[in-house]
Design an enzyme around this catalytic site. Structure first.
Site, PDB file in Angstrom:
ATOM      1  N   HIS A  37       0.854  -1.196   0.000  1.00 38.98           N
ATOM      2  CA  HIS A  37       0.000   0.000   0.000  1.00 38.98           C
ATOM      3  C   HIS A  37       0.888   1.243   0.000  1.00 38.98           C
ATOM      4  CE1 HIS A  37      -2.516  -3.034   2.299  1.00 38.98           C
ATOM      5  NE2 HIS A  37      -3.370  -2.691   1.344  1.00 38.98           N
ATOM      6  N   GLN A  61     -17.802  -6.999  -0.886  1.00 39.92           N
ATOM      7  CA  GLN A  61     -16.909  -7.746  -1.785  1.00 39.92           C
ATOM      8  C   GLN A  61     -16.440  -9.057  -1.163  1.00 39.92           C
ATOM      9  OE1 GLN A  61     -13.889  -4.462  -1.901  1.00 39.92           O
ATOM     10  NE2 GLN A  61     -12.400  -6.125  -1.848  1.00 39.92           N
ATOM     11  N   ASP A 151      -3.245  -7.226  -7.579  1.00 47.10           N
ATOM     12  CA  ASP A 151      -4.621  -7.630  -7.888  1.00 47.10           C
ATOM     13  C   ASP A 151      -4.848  -7.331  -9.370  1.00 47.10           C
ATOM     14  OD1 ASP A 151      -6.012  -8.028  -4.984  1.00 47.10           O
ATOM     15  OD2 ASP A 151      -4.449  -6.504  -4.926  1.00 47.10           O
ATOM     16  N   SER A 187      -2.022  -8.172   3.088  1.00 44.96           N
ATOM     17  CA  SER A 187      -2.549  -8.139   4.465  1.00 44.96           C
ATOM     18  C   SER A 187      -2.838  -9.565   4.930  1.00 44.96           C
ATOM     19  CB  SER A 187      -3.823  -7.299   4.522  1.00 44.96           C
ATOM     20  OG  SER A 187      -3.591  -6.025   3.975  1.00 44.96           O
TER      21      SER A 187
HETATM   22  P1  AMP Z   1      -6.224  -4.125  -0.336  1.00 48.04           P
HETATM   23  O1  AMP Z   1      -6.122  -3.309   0.932  1.00 48.04           O
HETATM   24  O2  AMP Z   1      -5.675  -5.509  -0.215  1.00 48.04           O
HETATM   25  O3  AMP Z   1      -7.598  -4.055  -0.958  1.00 48.04           O
HETATM   26  O4  AMP Z   1      -5.261  -3.424  -1.379  1.00 48.04           O
HETATM   27  C1  AMP Z   1      -5.395  -2.057  -1.676  1.00 48.04           C
HETATM   28  C2  AMP Z   1      -4.529  -1.737  -2.859  1.00 48.04           C
HETATM   29  O5  AMP Z   1      -3.171  -2.048  -2.562  1.00 48.04           O
HETATM   30  C3  AMP Z   1      -4.892  -2.540  -4.124  1.00 48.04           C
HETATM   31  O6  AMP Z   1      -4.802  -1.685  -5.250  1.00 48.04           O
HETATM   32  C4  AMP Z   1      -3.830  -3.600  -4.147  1.00 48.04           C
HETATM   33  O7  AMP Z   1      -3.549  -4.087  -5.444  1.00 48.04           O
HETATM   34  C5  AMP Z   1      -2.639  -2.843  -3.588  1.00 48.04           C
HETATM   35  N1  AMP Z   1      -1.634  -3.784  -3.068  1.00 48.04           N
HETATM   36  C6  AMP Z   1      -1.812  -4.732  -2.120  1.00 48.04           C
HETATM   37  N2  AMP Z   1      -0.680  -5.453  -1.961  1.00 48.04           N
HETATM   38  C7  AMP Z   1       0.228  -4.963  -2.846  1.00 48.04           C
HETATM   39  C8  AMP Z   1       1.570  -5.289  -3.187  1.00 48.04           C
HETATM   40  N3  AMP Z   1       2.236  -6.286  -2.588  1.00 48.04           N
HETATM   41  N4  AMP Z   1       2.178  -4.575  -4.156  1.00 48.04           N
HETATM   42  C9  AMP Z   1       1.511  -3.568  -4.793  1.00 48.04           C
HETATM   43  N5  AMP Z   1       0.248  -3.214  -4.504  1.00 48.04           N
HETATM   44  C10 AMP Z   1      -0.392  -3.893  -3.561  1.00 48.04           C
END
Ligand code: AMP
Length: 283
Positions: A37, A61, A151, A187
């Site tokens: 993030h 979701q 993602d 996470s």
């Molecule tokens: P999330 O909180 O898991 O919904 O992720 C929020 C955003 O952070 C999304 O756009 C994810 O693709 C991005 N994200 C999560 N993990 C990574 C990572 N390891 N590298 C790059 N972006 C990430």
């Protein structure tokens, strides 16, 4: 840095800033922030005058038997990290604030891809994502929004939605941030035992091996898939899917790749009860 919980307050705060001509960057997250993030926040802070990080664990979701209840929550630590990286606002609404009448009856769907890959195993997931992301775009009226390539199907669907529905926003992709070991930050890595964390390297190792094989001349789709599947199985993981798909439309490749084909391998696998996703672009 300010934490804002109300939609109206966020709107009232951002409106005059936009009027002054300030560019607004949005980083949508579900919280439990990590360096993945962090990379998105840094990219927004670098490009935009104002950065808004949303922290919202979006119930619509998640499927019934998924990890909504046990998903890690730590707003204070998230806000500290966002602030240390230069964010201006954390938008952390409650579920009631976002969905005052319960689950929304108007939703955004992608008819073709919502039931493929991740969508095949998580019915309703992508319409939940596209709906909440649309709401965040409309609430913030951000100029740019930042999404991780971790993602891959998600960022693809968001780009397509923006194009199809003429959202006035630029989508920026940020490459996957990995631990030194290769494990993609997530996470959900917090759910893994020490042993599973080592086993989970089977995914990134397999993806790296497949890419190396591709670059060394292996163009057979089944062979490339097998390299990843074997690496996961060898490490006691359970494969949900491994697919070689076109970066342009996320349709599956079969047979033999041409050198002009732009392919990406998408993976979902379980280690113990934890479902992890990852991907690698081959060219
Ligand atoms: P999330 O909180 O898991 O919904 O992720 C929020 C955003 O952070 C999304 O756009 C994810 O693709 C991005 N994200 C999560 N993990 C990574 C990572 N390891 N590298 C790059 N972006 C990430």
């Amino acid at each position: 840095m300010q934490i804002i919980k109300s939609i109206e307050t966020l709107r009232e705060t951002l409106r005059p800033l936009a009027k002054e001509g300030k560019t607004i960057g949005l980083v949508p997250t579900m919280g439990a922030l990590h360096e993945g993030h962090g990379a998105l926040i840094k990219a927004s802070v670098k490009d935009c005058d104002i950065t808004v990080v949303s922290v919202f664990l979006n119930p619509i979701q998640f499927g019934k038997n998924e990890d909504l209840d046990k998903y890690p929550k730590r707003l204070e630590a998230d806000a500290k990290l966002a602030e240390s990286l230069g964010a201006d606002f954390v938008f952390a609404p409650t579920v009631k604030e976002m969905y005052p009448d319960g689950d929304p009856l108007t939703m955004v769907r992608d008819e073709t891809l919502e039931s493929l890959y991740c969508g095949a195993y998580r019915p309703g997931h992508f319409r939940g994502v596209l709906t909440v992301v649309s709401k965040l775009f409309l609430i913030t009226r951000a100029n740019r929004a930042y999404f991780g390539e971790k993602d891959y199907q998600q960022v693809f669907l968001i780009e397509r939605m923006v194009k199809d529905l003429n959202f006035d926003i630029e989508i920026h992709r940020v490459p996957i941030v990995r631990e030194a070991s290769g494990l993609a930050l997530s996470s959900r890595n917090e759910y893994l035992s020490e042993e599973e964390r080592v086993q989970a390297l089977g995914i990134s190792t397999g993806l790296k091996e497949a890419k190396a094989a591709f670059l060394a001349g292996e163009k057979g789709v089944a062979k490339l898939r097998d390299i990843v599947v074997k690496s996961i199985l060898l490490n006691r993981g359970q494969v949900q899917f491994v697919e070689v798909v076109n970066q342009k439309d996320l349709q599956k490749f079969s047979g033999v790749l041409k050198s002009s084909d732009k392919a990406v391998i998408l993976v979902a696998a379980f280690f113990g009860k934890t479902r992890l996703i990852d991907n690698i672009e081959l060219n």
